[in-house]
Write a protein that holds these residues in place. Sequence first.
Motif, short mmCIF file in Angstrom:
data_model
loop_
_atom_site.label_atom_id
_atom_site.label_comp_id
_atom_site.label_asym_id
_atom_site.label_seq_id
_atom_site.Cartn_x
_atom_site.Cartn_y
_atom_site.Cartn_z
N ALA A 1 -4.06 -6.29 3.47
CA ALA A 1 -4.86 -7.07 2.56
C ALA A 1 -6.26 -7.76 3.35
CB ALA A 1 -4.17 -8.44 1.97
N ASN A 2 -6.12 -7.88 4.55
CA ASN A 2 -7.13 -8.48 5.57
C ASN A 2 -7.80 -7.46 6.41
OD1 ASN A 2 -6.44 -10.89 4.34
ND2 ASN A 2 -4.90 -11.15 5.92
N GLY A 3 -7.85 -5.92 5.95
CA GLY A 3 -8.41 -5.32 6.79
C GLY A 3 -7.28 -4.09 7.02
N ASN A 4 -7.01 -4.13 8.46
CA ASN A 4 -5.97 -3.04 8.98
C ASN A 4 -4.90 -3.79 10.06
OD1 ASN A 4 -6.89 -0.63 7.68
ND2 ASN A 4 -8.37 -0.56 9.29
N GLU A 5 -3.63 -3.28 9.81
CA GLU A 5 -2.87 -3.97 10.95
C GLU A 5 -2.32 -2.78 11.77
OE1 GLU A 5 1.76 -5.88 10.34
OE2 GLU A 5 0.66 -5.51 8.53
N GLY B 1 4.45 2.17 22.21
CA GLY B 1 3.04 2.31 22.08
C GLY B 1 2.59 1.38 20.84
N ILE B 2 1.26 1.27 20.72
CA ILE B 2 0.78 0.59 19.42
C ILE B 2 -0.43 1.53 19.06
CG2 ILE B 2 -0.74 -1.31 18.89
CD1 ILE B 2 2.04 -2.23 20.00
N ARG B 3 -0.46 1.50 17.62
CA ARG B 3 -1.43 2.34 17.09
C ARG B 3 -2.14 1.22 16.39
NH1 ARG B 3 0.04 7.76 17.42
NH2 ARG B 3 2.15 8.39 16.87
N LYS B 4 -3.51 1.10 17.16
CA LYS B 4 -4.47 0.02 16.71
C LYS B 4 -4.87 0.40 14.84
CE LYS B 4 -4.78 -2.63 20.08
NZ LYS B 4 -3.97 -4.08 20.01
N ASN B 5 -5.21 -0.71 14.48
CA ASN B 5 -5.46 -0.65 12.99
C ASN B 5 -4.94 0.46 12.34
OD1 ASN B 5 -7.22 -2.97 13.42
ND2 ASN B 5 -8.34 -1.47 14.78
N TYR B 6 -3.66 0.76 12.41
CA TYR B 6 -2.94 1.95 11.73
C TYR B 6 -2.60 1.87 10.26
CZ TYR B 6 0.32 6.01 11.19
OH TYR B 6 1.11 6.96 10.89
N PHE C 1 0.81 -1.14 0.03
CA PHE C 1 -0.11 0.05 0.10
C PHE C 1 0.90 1.15 0.21
CE2 PHE C 1 -2.54 -3.54 1.85
CZ PHE C 1 -3.60 -3.47 1.14
N PRO C 2 1.69 1.48 -1.26
CA PRO C 2 2.54 2.63 -1.31
C PRO C 2 1.84 4.15 -0.97
CG PRO C 2 1.99 2.01 -3.43
CD PRO C 2 1.32 1.05 -2.47
#
Length: 139
Positions: free
Chosen positions: A118-122, A109-114, A10-11
Amino acid sequence: MSVETACHEFPWSANTMQSCLSGRYFNGAIFEQEQLIGFYIGEVAGPDHTLMDICVAPAYQRQGVAKILLTDFIAVSEEAGAENLFLEVRASNQGAIALYQWAGFSEVGIRKNYYPSANGNEDAILMAMTLNFGSQSSL
């Protein structure tokens, strides 16, 4: 753009890349025989610098190019008087995480669904480093 699109599922868009070539942004690049093989884009935000993108052409990956680029990003930031460095990395990108840890970055930290995937968000792992008088230490 050719290196960016070859490296990322996803460039960034061409407009995004163009907007990061001036103003509060700085960059570094490595060429081989006049061909771009890797680059980074950093952003200045007050006393902090953020590594926005680092990319190495697939044929040159796992050869130390990213290490050279990251080392340059840190050195340029130190020379500019940055206090803290930040970056986000895909949680699944274990090679990049290991490189950042080698350089002295720590997970903060973590940024959820950042990131799109291909399967949604990571999730993204937020990493940081504090710079002190030319020596590197983790936040």
